[in-house]
Design an enzyme around this catalytic site. Structure first.
Site, PDB file in Angstrom:
ATOM      1  CG  ASP A  17      -2.127   0.911   1.079  1.00 52.61           C
ATOM      2  OD1 ASP A  17      -2.279   1.533   0.006  1.00 52.61           O
ATOM      3  OD2 ASP A  17      -2.927   0.983   2.031  1.00 52.61           O
ATOM      4  N   GLY A  18       0.287   2.358  -0.385  1.00 52.94           N
ATOM      5  CA  GLY A  18       0.986   3.635  -0.389  1.00 52.94           C
ATOM      6  C   GLY A  18       0.905   4.314   0.967  1.00 52.94           C
TER       7      GLY A  18
ATOM      8  N   GLY B 138      -7.268   8.571   1.075  1.00 55.64           N
ATOM      9  CA  GLY B 138      -8.306   7.974   0.231  1.00 55.64           C
ATOM     10  C   GLY B 138      -9.485   7.421   1.010  1.00 55.64           C
TER      11      GLY B 138
ATOM     12  CD  GLU C 167      -5.579   2.409   3.139  1.00 54.96           C
ATOM     13  OE1 GLU C 167      -5.703   2.730   1.954  1.00 54.96           O
ATOM     14  OE2 GLU C 167      -5.182   3.193   4.020  1.00 54.96           O
TER      15      GLU C 167
END
Length: 219
Positions: A81-82, A97, A103
């Site tokens: 993931d970023g 986001g 997440e």
């Protein structure tokens, strides 16, 4: 290189950590989207993915990758993931986001968290990027008052409902010198679902996109 080209470079670089025959945890956002594109080239070699958002689920399915519900999965080898910010201790701010809760859940299950980001996301001190907090709607004002006491300026993210049906408060003006203590303090506020501080469970590997190539940092 443009920022998007740097994001693409780290998205594809993360493919080296994907083991054939496994289920891959997948994040949300513009950088994670490049990883999903890369993962599409391995769709016949992996069992499938667990997704952190409806948007990522749609993209995965469009590429022919089977998406598992997390409840169907005993363990995940990796989660990719970023980040909106990442510091030298591999602690992050995430949630720009609005997918922070899912997440964080998937990251907690994965054996290895691989953060993919361009170099602009690297910081010495977390907090310049507004800190997202997912909140039960009825508790929005009460939580906001507590966030002010912690030194922040919470702002309601208008028109955004998370995939879980909750709202987001973005907390401005934070200089987070002790990310673990701040994560624990915000998570303890009644009505908070989770805060977008990934300090207790940070990244294990960071792939950072730079004009000179992808830099790998291992915790």
């Amino acid at each position: 290189m443009t920022q998007d080209e740097l994001k693409k470079a780290v998205g594809w670089a993360a493919l080296q950590y994907v083991q054939p025959g496994t289920i891959v945890g997948v994040g949300t956002g513009s950088t994670a989207a490049h990883f999903i594109d890369a993962l599409g080239t391995m769709k016949g070699q992996i069992e499938g993915a667990v997704s952190s958002s409806d948007a990522s689920t749609e993209k995965l399915k469009s590429l022919g990758i089977h998406v598992f519900d997390l409840n169907e999965v005993d363990s995940l080898g990796i989660y990719v993931d970023g980040a909106d910010e990442i510091n030298g201790h591999m602690q992050m701010i995430k949630g720009g986001g609005a997918a922070l809760t899912r997440e964080k859940i998937i990251a907690s299950v994965a054996e290895k968290f691989i953060c993919i980001a361009d170099a602009s996301k690297q910081v010495d001190i977390l907090g310049k990027f507004p800190l997202p907090v997912e909140v039960i709607p009825m508790a929005r004002s009460a939580v906001a008052r507590q966030l002010v006491k912690l030194g922040g300026r919470p702002e309601y993210r208008q028109g955004v409902v998370t995939d879980n049906g909750n709202v987001i408060l973005d907390v401005h003006g934070m200089e987070i010198l002790d990310p673990i203590a701040m994560e624990n303090a915000i998570n303890a506020i009644p009505g908070v679902v989770t805060v977008g501080l990934f300090a207790n469970r940070g990244a294990d590997v960071a792939l950072i996109g730079t004009p000179d190539g992808v830099k790998t940092i291992v915790k």
